[in-house]
Structures are given as C-alpha cells and as structure tokens.
Design an enzyme around this catalytic site. Structure first.
Site, mmCIF file in Angstrom:
data_model
loop_
_atom_site.group_PDB
_atom_site.id
_atom_site.type_symbol
_atom_site.label_atom_id
_atom_site.label_comp_id
_atom_site.label_asym_id
_atom_site.label_seq_id
_atom_site.Cartn_x
_atom_site.Cartn_y
_atom_site.Cartn_z
ATOM 1 N N TYR A 153 -13.699 -22.400 2.752
ATOM 2 C CA TYR A 153 -12.254 -22.376 2.542
ATOM 3 C C TYR A 153 -11.489 -22.056 3.832
ATOM 4 C CZ TYR A 153 -13.096 -22.357 -2.536
ATOM 5 O OH TYR A 153 -13.487 -22.677 -3.819
ATOM 6 N N ASP A 180 -26.983 -24.282 -8.304
ATOM 7 C CA ASP A 180 -27.004 -25.125 -9.506
ATOM 8 C C ASP A 180 -27.777 -24.430 -10.618
ATOM 9 O OD1 ASP A 180 -29.058 -25.429 -7.672
ATOM 10 O OD2 ASP A 180 -29.422 -27.534 -8.095
#
Ligand code: NAD
Length: 364
Positions: free
Chosen positions: A141, A224
């Site tokens: 970010y 995941d």
C-alpha cells in the site's frame, strides 16, 4: 501515575458510543484506582466544520501528548461531496501517520451468547478468540514506485511495489510474539513465501526471532490457506501476524465470523505502545442520534486501551467480563437482537455495563 487519555468522539454515532465508553472508563478507573486524565478534541467532519481541517493542529498537539486515544468514528453524508483529500476520513489517515501507528490489532471475539449471529455454524465459532496483528504502515500500500504508465507497445499498465525492510518485519513480529505470550502462546505468520520474495524475507526474519520467545509456538501459513482455514476452523488460531494487504483482507473476513460489526474493537499501536483505539464500525449515519447504536465495540476498545497502553490488564478483563455479564443477562441492542427480541438503547446498554462493573466491585 496519571494517564492522559484523549477522546475523539467524531461524527454520526461516534459521540453517542464514546459517551458510554467514557462512563465505563470512569467507572473502571474508579474501581481499580487508576488516575486517568481525560481530554477531548475534534477529528473528522466536526473538525472540518469547527476548525477547518479533519485533523486540526489543536487535535494534533493533544494526540501527541496522550498515552492513549479513544476514537468513535468519522464521516457522513454531509461531507461526502468534498474532494477526497478534504474528507473527514483523511483525518484518520493523518493521525495514524502522525503517530506512526504501525501495528493494527483486530481481535475477532465471539461471545458464546451471540454465536447464532455468525454466518458459520455456532459450534465452529462459539467462544472464538483470535487476534489479527496487521502491519499498517508498509507493504504494497505504501511501496514506491507505483503508478500507471504507458508501455512502448501503447498499452497502459498499473504497477505497485511490495516491499518490507528487515526492521519493519522485525518490529511487527516481535509485537505478535509478545502478545501471544500473554494469550494462547501461538503465532501463525501468514505469507506467500512460495511466490513472493518479500514474504520469503518475512518468513526468514519471523523464523529467526522465534528462539527469543521459547514459550510461543510459531507456525507459517500461506495466505490462501489461512483464508480457507479462517472460515473452515477459525478456533485453531491464536495470534495471526501478517503484512498490510493480507491483514486487511483477513481481518475483515475474521470480523464477519463474529456476525456483528457493533461488537468489534481495534487498536493501532506505535513503538512506545501508545495507541489509537476505535470500534471497527463507521459513523452509521442511518441510526445516528436515535439511541440505537451498539456501544459495546467502543466499550471493548476501552478494554484494549487499558490492556495495551495503560498496562492495566485486570481492569481490562473487568470491562470484558462486564460485557459478557450483560450479554448473559439477555441485553441486546437492535443490531444483535434476534428477530422479535426486545432491544435496549445505547445509553441503557452503557448503564448495564457500568452496573455489572460496579456489582463486581470487590472481586478484582
Ligand atoms: P458503518 O459501519 O457506519 O455502517 C454499516 C452498517 O452497520 C449500518 O447499517 C449501520 O447502521 C450499522 N452499524 C455500524 N455500527 C453500528 C453500531 N455500533 N451499532 C449498530 N449498528 C451499527 O459503515 P458505512 O455505512 O459504510 O459508513 C458510514 C460512514 O462511516 C461513511 O462516511 C464512512 O466513510 C465512515 N466510516 C468511518 C470509519 C471510521 O471512522 N473508522 C470506518 C468505516 C466507515
């Protein structure tokens, strides 16, 4: 020793829920003989209206001097038309950056009394108590270079940089180990080390620190799989530590396991354990001013404030027990009431928590 606590009620339901949290803080300080000096300042839309900036200088000076800050929420339709750089939410980003709040702590706790509110089966989530520790000021970010550019073949491409330094990884990982040492003694570090070099370094640094915390068990998990495990068997986790982008997604997933946004506290800490504490929810303009907001997320944020910035774990536990007690007694605000169940208002819920705190007076 006197603790300086700054209240930033903000907009919408912010002032309503902070008012109840303030009463709870007064009551618990009284019971545990903590000296807490409270001050108040503007942040967000109200600050724009009154002082011309979402994070005005007067608030900045008070925030820098405070040991801990309790925030309600900011924003609302009144300011939605402003350019994005001038909106109330900018005040939030500004205060986080100003105080270097690099660690975001998001507990996902499901009081057994509310297990039916979860989207998962009650037995999977009843009693859930996990803590997600998200790095908040680095990662993809913030990484440079970033942008959208035109390639030689005329196609545009977007690009970002996922970067973490050793020291950034070390400080968030150490915090996670320390927190786990005070809880269930287990850290799960979440990465994507099979694909991303930056998270290979993440894994290496986190592994290297484990020997400093012999009482904490460390495991690594790919993101995941972590996402899958969170909705399959969330109670297997104690503390999850991860970078900014994975933490953003996993903490919202974990929040939804608990069913109600009105119950979720959070903390953002800097290197000195000074922190900003706030409910996860926003300013809920649709119910503002109606005595309908659930104040428990903000009251539970007070518990985090007591634990992490004021080093008062018994007082923190007393607040959490008082909340459990009112839920046991069947009190529900509208957002957590079952269909047909009688709901109480914001103030009545605050009253009940304070009564529960005071009723347990002698027990510490
Ligand atoms: P929201 O969290 O304010 O509301 C979402 C829904 O949840 C609404 O139906 C609301 O009534 C309900 N809700 C939220 N908190 C509740 C509580 N304590 N008790 C009962 N019900 C509650 O999110 P939104 O509607 O997307 O945003 C509203 C405003 O809040 C926007 O201006 C947004 O930018 C701002 N916002 C601020 C923060 C913050 O200050 N940290 C976070 C998110 C959104």
């Amino acid at each position: 020793m006197s603790h300086q606590v700054l209240l930033l009620p903000g907009d919408g339901i912010g002032p309503e829920v902070v008012a109840q949290a303030r009463r709870v803080l007064d009551a618990v300080a009284d019971r545990f003989e903590l000296v807490v000096a409270l001050d108040e300042a503007n942040l967000g839309g109200g600050a724009i209206d009154r002082e011309g900036a979402a994070y005005p200088e007067s608030t900045q000076a008070k925030a820098r001097a405070a040991d801990a800050i309790l925030l309600g929420a900011v924003g609302g339709p009144k300011w939605d038309g402003l350019p994005s750089g001038d909106r109330p939410e900018r005040g939030l980003l500004a205060i986080r950056a100003d105080l270097d709040l690099f660690a975001n702590l998001r507990p996902a706790i499901l009081f057994p009394q509310l297990a039916a509110a979860s989207s998962l089966k009650a037995e999977l989530v009843a009693g859930l108590d996990i803590l997600i520790v998200r790095e908040l000021t680095g990662g993809i970010y913030f990484g440079e270079p970033r942008g959208i550019r035109t390639r030689d073949d005329g196609q545009r491409e977007g690009f970002n940089t996922y970067v973490y330094s050793e020291s950034e990884i070390e400080r968030i990982a150490r915090l996670a180990f320390e927190l786990a040492g005070k809880r269930g003694g287990r850290v799960t570090s979440v990465d994507k080390a099979n694909v991303l070099e930056v998270t290979q370094l993440w894994r290496e640094i986190v592994s290297g620190l484990a020997c400093d915390y012999p009482d904490v068990a460390l495991e690594h998990m790919y993101v995941d799989n972590a996402a899958m495990q969170l909705v399959r068997a969330p109670k297997q986790f104690d503390v999850l530590v991860t970078g900014n982008i994975f933490g953003d997604i996993l903490s919202d997933t974990a929040a939804m396991l608990t069913g109600s946004i009105g119950m979720l506290p959070s903390a953002s800490l800097n290197a000195d354990s000074r922190g900003l504490y706030e409910p996860v929810h926003g300013s809920a303009p649709d119910i503002a001013g109606q005595d309908r907001a659930n104040p428990l997320a903000t009251i539970l944020s007070v518990a985090m404030l007591l634990r992490y910035s004021l080093d008062a774990p018994e007082a923190a536990a007393a607040v959490e027990q008082a909340v459990a007690h009112v839920l046991d007694a069947g009190l529900r605000t509208a957002d957590i009431a079952a269909p047909g169940e009688q709901a109480v208002g914001t103030r009545a819920m605050g009253d009940a928590v304070i009564d529960a705190l005071q009723a347990k007076g002698g027990k510490g």
